[in-house]
Design a protein around this motif. Structure first.
Motif, PDB file in Angstrom:
ATOM      1  N   SER A  32       0.834  -1.202   0.000  1.00 22.77           N
ATOM      2  CA  SER A  32       0.000   0.000   0.000  1.00 22.77           C
ATOM      3  C   SER A  32       0.869   1.251   0.000  1.00 22.77           C
ATOM      4  CB  SER A  32      -0.925   0.009   1.214  1.00 22.77           C
ATOM      5  OG  SER A  32      -1.859  -1.034   1.114  1.00 22.77           O
ATOM      6  N   SER A  35       2.062   1.816  -3.422  1.00 23.38           N
ATOM      7  CA  SER A  35       0.975   2.329  -4.248  1.00 23.38           C
ATOM      8  C   SER A  35       0.781   3.831  -4.024  1.00 23.38           C
ATOM      9  CB  SER A  35      -0.310   1.567  -3.930  1.00 23.38           C
ATOM     10  OG  SER A  35      -1.342   1.965  -4.775  1.00 23.38           O
ATOM     11  N   LYS A  59      -1.677  -7.351  -3.721  1.00 23.07           N
ATOM     12  CA  LYS A  59      -2.419  -7.303  -2.452  1.00 23.07           C
ATOM     13  C   LYS A  59      -3.608  -8.250  -2.486  1.00 23.07           C
ATOM     14  CE  LYS A  59      -2.928  -2.804  -2.285  1.00 23.07           C
ATOM     15  NZ  LYS A  59      -3.255  -1.437  -1.843  1.00 23.07           N
TER      16      LYS A  59
END
Length: 114
Positions: A32, A35, A59
């Motif tokens: 994350s 990202s 993920k």
């Protein structure tokens, strides 16, 4: 019944070490962060969407494999759950590859405004 047989019958379900779940949560956090880093670094165009989709798929794969226990399921069940979305992605790729032909045909037969 022996004591070993009784102990085996009284245990129910699969229990995995807590360390495994903590490692997966850590990996999800790192993916994350990567990202969000794509947005922070203002990467644009195809690299941006490729990276975002890559991190999203990684993920989703971790969540399905570990938290939904797919890594320990029978192969038939894995195919029943994972194969249909994979085939949908193949069909989407086929539609994308045909889109240029469709737009070319529309321009050829309906004509562009001259």
């Amino acid at each position: 019944m022996s004591e070993t047989t009784t102990r085996i019958h009284t245990q129910s379900g699969q229990h995995h070490p807590v360390r495994l779940y903590l490692v997966v949560w850590g990996l999800l956090f790192v993916l994350s962060a990567f990202s969000y880093l794509v947005d922070y670094l203002q990467i644009q165009g195809y690299p941006r969407w490729s990276l975002i989709l890559l991190f999203m798929m990684l993920k989703a794969g971790l969540i399905v494999a570990i938290f939904m226990h797919m890594a320990w399921e029978r192969l038939a069940l894995v195919y029943a759950i994972l194969l249909p979305p994979l085939l949908v992605l193949v069909f989407v790729a086929l539609m994308v590859s045909e889109s240029n032909y469709t737009i070319f045909t529309r321009h050829a037969f309906f004509g562009a405004a001259q």
